[in-house]
Design an enzyme around this catalytic site. Structure first.
Site, PDB file in Angstrom:
ATOM      1  N   ALA A   1     -29.889 -75.117  -4.196  1.00 40.79           N
ATOM      2  CA  ALA A   1     -30.558 -75.990  -5.174  1.00 40.79           C
ATOM      3  C   ALA A   1     -31.626 -75.207  -5.937  1.00 40.79           C
ATOM      4  O   ALA A   1     -32.270 -74.338  -5.361  1.00 40.79           O
ATOM      5  CB  ALA A   1     -31.209 -77.172  -4.462  1.00 40.79           C
ATOM      6  N   PRO A   2     -31.791 -75.475  -7.225  1.00 44.94           N
ATOM      7  CA  PRO A   2     -31.125 -76.524  -8.023  1.00 44.94           C
ATOM      8  C   PRO A   2     -29.745 -76.130  -8.552  1.00 44.94           C
ATOM      9  O   PRO A   2     -29.096 -76.952  -9.184  1.00 44.94           O
ATOM     10  CB  PRO A   2     -32.106 -76.748  -9.172  1.00 44.94           C
ATOM     11  CG  PRO A   2     -32.805 -75.427  -9.329  1.00 44.94           C
ATOM     12  CD  PRO A   2     -32.895 -74.825  -7.954  1.00 44.94           C
ATOM     13  N   GLY A  18     -28.855 -72.736  -9.986  1.00 50.58           N
ATOM     14  CA  GLY A  18     -28.778 -71.637 -10.955  1.00 50.58           C
ATOM     15  C   GLY A  18     -27.717 -70.619 -10.572  1.00 50.58           C
ATOM     16  O   GLY A  18     -26.810 -70.308 -11.348  1.00 50.58           O
ATOM     17  N   LYS A  19     -27.807 -70.120  -9.347  1.00 59.13           N
ATOM     18  CA  LYS A  19     -26.863 -69.055  -8.956  1.00 59.13           C
ATOM     19  C   LYS A  19     -25.483 -69.630  -8.681  1.00 59.13           C
ATOM     20  O   LYS A  19     -24.472 -68.954  -8.899  1.00 59.13           O
ATOM     21  CB  LYS A  19     -27.415 -68.266  -7.780  1.00 59.13           C
ATOM     22  CG  LYS A  19     -28.679 -67.545  -8.230  1.00 59.13           C
ATOM     23  CD  LYS A  19     -29.236 -66.595  -7.286  1.00 59.13           C
ATOM     24  CE  LYS A  19     -30.561 -66.083  -7.825  1.00 59.13           C
ATOM     25  NZ  LYS A  19     -31.579 -67.156  -8.065  1.00 59.13           N
ATOM     26  N   ASP A  57     -29.977 -66.663  -1.594  1.00 59.20           N
ATOM     27  CA  ASP A  57     -31.186 -66.605  -2.411  1.00 59.20           C
ATOM     28  C   ASP A  57     -32.255 -67.302  -1.572  1.00 59.20           C
ATOM     29  O   ASP A  57     -32.429 -68.512  -1.652  1.00 59.20           O
ATOM     30  CB  ASP A  57     -30.901 -67.348  -3.726  1.00 59.20           C
ATOM     31  CG  ASP A  57     -32.026 -67.229  -4.721  1.00 59.20           C
ATOM     32  OD1 ASP A  57     -32.852 -66.321  -4.581  1.00 59.20           O
ATOM     33  OD2 ASP A  57     -32.071 -68.061  -5.649  1.00 59.20           O
ATOM     34  N   CYS A  63     -37.415 -64.099  -4.693  1.00 63.54           N
ATOM     35  CA  CYS A  63     -38.320 -63.955  -5.836  1.00 63.54           C
ATOM     36  C   CYS A  63     -39.718 -63.630  -5.304  1.00 63.54           C
ATOM     37  O   CYS A  63     -40.717 -64.127  -5.804  1.00 63.54           O
ATOM     38  CB  CYS A  63     -38.299 -65.196  -6.727  1.00 63.54           C
ATOM     39  SG  CYS A  63     -38.690 -66.705  -5.865  1.00 63.54           S
TER      40      CYS A  63
HETATM   41  N1  SAM Z   1     -30.410 -70.346  -5.471  1.00 61.60           N
HETATM   42  C1  SAM Z   1     -31.181 -71.366  -6.147  1.00 61.60           C
HETATM   43  C2  SAM Z   1     -30.962 -71.243  -7.641  1.00 61.60           C
HETATM   44  O1  SAM Z   1     -30.612 -70.169  -8.114  1.00 61.60           O
HETATM   45  O2  SAM Z   1     -31.107 -72.261  -8.336  1.00 61.60           O
HETATM   46  C3  SAM Z   1     -32.634 -71.305  -5.777  1.00 61.60           C
HETATM   47  C4  SAM Z   1     -32.846 -71.295  -4.304  1.00 61.60           C
HETATM   48  S1  SAM Z   1     -34.502 -71.296  -3.787  1.00 61.60           S
HETATM   49  C5  SAM Z   1     -35.032 -69.689  -4.016  1.00 61.60           C
HETATM   50  C6  SAM Z   1     -34.338 -71.413  -2.057  1.00 61.60           C
HETATM   51  C7  SAM Z   1     -33.712 -72.686  -1.546  1.00 61.60           C
HETATM   52  O3  SAM Z   1     -33.706 -72.640  -0.114  1.00 61.60           O
HETATM   53  C8  SAM Z   1     -34.436 -73.954  -1.936  1.00 61.60           C
HETATM   54  O4  SAM Z   1     -33.570 -74.842  -2.562  1.00 61.60           O
HETATM   55  C9  SAM Z   1     -34.923 -74.522  -0.607  1.00 61.60           C
HETATM   56  O5  SAM Z   1     -34.878 -75.926  -0.579  1.00 61.60           O
HETATM   57  C10 SAM Z   1     -33.946 -73.927   0.387  1.00 61.60           C
HETATM   58  N2  SAM Z   1     -34.493 -73.851   1.748  1.00 61.60           N
HETATM   59  C11 SAM Z   1     -35.744 -74.135   2.187  1.00 61.60           C
HETATM   60  N3  SAM Z   1     -35.828 -73.970   3.512  1.00 61.60           N
HETATM   61  C12 SAM Z   1     -34.618 -73.581   3.927  1.00 61.60           C
HETATM   62  C13 SAM Z   1     -34.072 -73.275   5.207  1.00 61.60           C
HETATM   63  N4  SAM Z   1     -34.812 -73.308   6.305  1.00 61.60           N
HETATM   64  N5  SAM Z   1     -32.782 -72.935   5.262  1.00 61.60           N
HETATM   65  C14 SAM Z   1     -32.020 -72.869   4.154  1.00 61.60           C
HETATM   66  N6  SAM Z   1     -32.484 -73.149   2.919  1.00 61.60           N
HETATM   67  C15 SAM Z   1     -33.762 -73.506   2.825  1.00 61.60           C
END
Ligand code: SAM
Length: 448
Positions: free
Chosen positions: A110-111, A113-114, A176, A229
């Site tokens: 989420a959201p 992008g990738k 990511d 990031c």
């Molecule tokens: N890949 C996404 C994009 O390009 O739109 C952005 C991802 S963001 C950097 C990291 C994601 O990991 C978030 O959506 C977050 O909710 C999720 N996240 C948070 N804690 C997590 C966990 N313990 N295990 C897996 N995912 C988690």
């Protein structure tokens, strides 16, 4: 902007780092905006575009337009995405997976992008599982997958550990990772004050836990695209080094144009804001050794039982092109999903928590089939469905879920269309139209 001293100290000695240039880049107020166009929906855009060098679908946009009040944005013609993140494309293209159908997983999606970017790169016949563990964010991921007209995708809401139930299943995993986010300080000033070295440690441990599960789900010979990031080496080079030592991961180098400013670091690549036109980003391409075989032979899959659409719902055939697709009845909903991916779908249902699959076609309500928003936005929408061209003001009114002021010459279910792009359904009754744009997606702001 006052950057945390302990962050600056932790970066000393990293390739490409220059403290004064790094600080100066954070002092700039000029925001960098970029979008990635949807190859499935080629429509003219109303702003000028400058190419992002490392992708065929990404463009810088300056000045930043109001995306909220651009109907093309809501119709899924493009996705607003930070330029450095689009480096996924180079890794994918160089990993040797672009010409074959593969099973791909975006574990922290989420959201979206990738996921939407990867979807545009996958060969026909591929499967993408887009997963988001946080429930509140998984709905946004689903909405973006729907806008993208992605029909070979299953959206799941699972903890990374649940993917261990699919050993050696995926050819590609995008990870990511949730991180301390220092790479986005320029865009999000408020997060600077919240940053602590303790948070970096916490994120690094979580990244290791997530990788542990991802690695099990990756096929021998498969690729893990790891990205953050964050600028902190503890979340980047230290993690990839750990992965190489503990799991025998093989770092894959990526050829990048020297003029891009992207710097090769230890087992990965860095986008520094003083060198790259984009935000802070770290990425690495890691291959699982072919010898580390963990078989998925023991997973047995039941035979698929799709319904016979022409016998059950002949009226649906007027709305949708079902070539190569199976239609499934899930509760009161009808969904189309590629025939060739049925066994994957059965496997995923048995092991994970899917919240969306394929293309939702419609829902039964009081013995009537109501066409789904996803169908209107999909490339499967039949050419026989009447399209109602709207001008800019009418399109905005439609997206605000307001009444459309016009004389209607068509009747029944029609698709609101802005400059060749489907926006959603209207049901035209005698002289008036019911607006079926989803409530949860409507533009809440008033147009200035
Ligand atoms: N890949 C996404 C994009 O390009 O739109 C952005 C991802 S963001 C950097 C990291 C994601 O990991 C978030 O959506 C977050 O909710 C999720 N996240 C948070 N804690 C997590 C966990 N313990 N295990 C897996 N995912 C988690």
């Amino acid at each position: 902007m006052q950057l945390p001293a302990s962050l600056l100290d932790s970066l000393a000695g990293l390739p490409g780092y220059d403290r004064s240039l790094f600080e100066a880049a954070h002092a700039t107020t000029e925001p960098i905006t970029s979008i990635r166009i949807n190859p499935a929906k080629k429509v003219p855009l109303s702003f000028s575009l400058e190419k992002v060098p490392w992708t065929s679908v990404g463009f810088y946009v300056s000045p930043r337009p109001s995306f909220t009040f651009d109907p093309s944005f809501h119709g899924g013609a493009y996705y607003v995405q930070e330029a450095s993140s689009m480096l996924l494309e180079q890794v994918f293209l160089q990993a040797g997976l672009k010409n074959q159908p593969i099973r791909a997983l975006d574990l922290c999606a989420a959201p979206g992008g990738k996921s939407t970017h990867l979807h545009s790169l996958l060969a026909p016949g591929s499967l993408l599982v887009a997963n988001e563990v946080i429930r509140a964010r998984s709905g946004l991921l689903r909405d973006n997958i729907i806008k993208w007209a992605a029909e070979n995708v299953v959206v799941t809401q699972n903890d990374p550990t649940h993917f261990e139930r699919l050993p050696a299943y995926f050819d590609w995993i995008t990870l990511d990772a949730p991180c301390s986010g220092s790479g986005l300080f320029r865009k999000d000033h408020a997060s600077v004050a919240a940053w602590t070295p303790g948070q970096v440690n916490h994120c690094a441990l979580r990244q290791q836990r997530i990788i542990h599960s991802a690695w099990k789900a990756l096929k021998p010979g498969g690729i893990l695209f790891y990205a953050t990031c964050s600028f902190s080496p503890d979340e980047n080079e230290a993690i990839t080094e750990w992965l190489i030592k503990e799991y025998g991961a093989i770092f894959q180098s990526v050829q990048l144009d020297a003029s891009s400013g992207i710097i090769e670091s230890k087992n990965g690549y860095r986008c520094w804001p003083h060198l790259v036109k984009g935000e802070g980003f770290f990425f690495s391409c890691l291959r699982k050794p072919a010898a580390a075989a963990t078989s998925n032979q023991s997973i047995r899959v039941a035979k698929s039982k799709p319904i016979n659409i022409s016998a059950h719902y002949p009226s649906l055939l007027q709305w949708v092109d079902l070539e190569g697709m199976d239609v499934m009845e899930i509760g009161n909903e009808l969904t189309a999903f590629p025939k060739a991916l049925q066994s994957d779908w059965l496997m995923i249902q048995q092991t994970l928590h899917p919240i969306y699959v394929g293309t939702l076609l419609g829902r039964w309500m009081h013995n009537k089939l109501i066409p789904a928003h996803a169908l209107a936005l999909s490339t499967r929408l039949s050419l026989e469905v009447a399209q109602l061209p709207l001008d800019y003001q009418q399109s905005i009114a439609y997206l605000q879920r307001k009444k459309i002021n016009m004389a209607f010459t068509v009747k029944g279910w029609v698709v609101a269309n802005y400059q060749g792009l489907s926006l959603g359904w209207l049901n035209v009754l005698s002289g008036r139209a019911n607006n079926y744009y989803p409530k949860g997606l409507r533009i809440l702001k008033e147009h200035l």
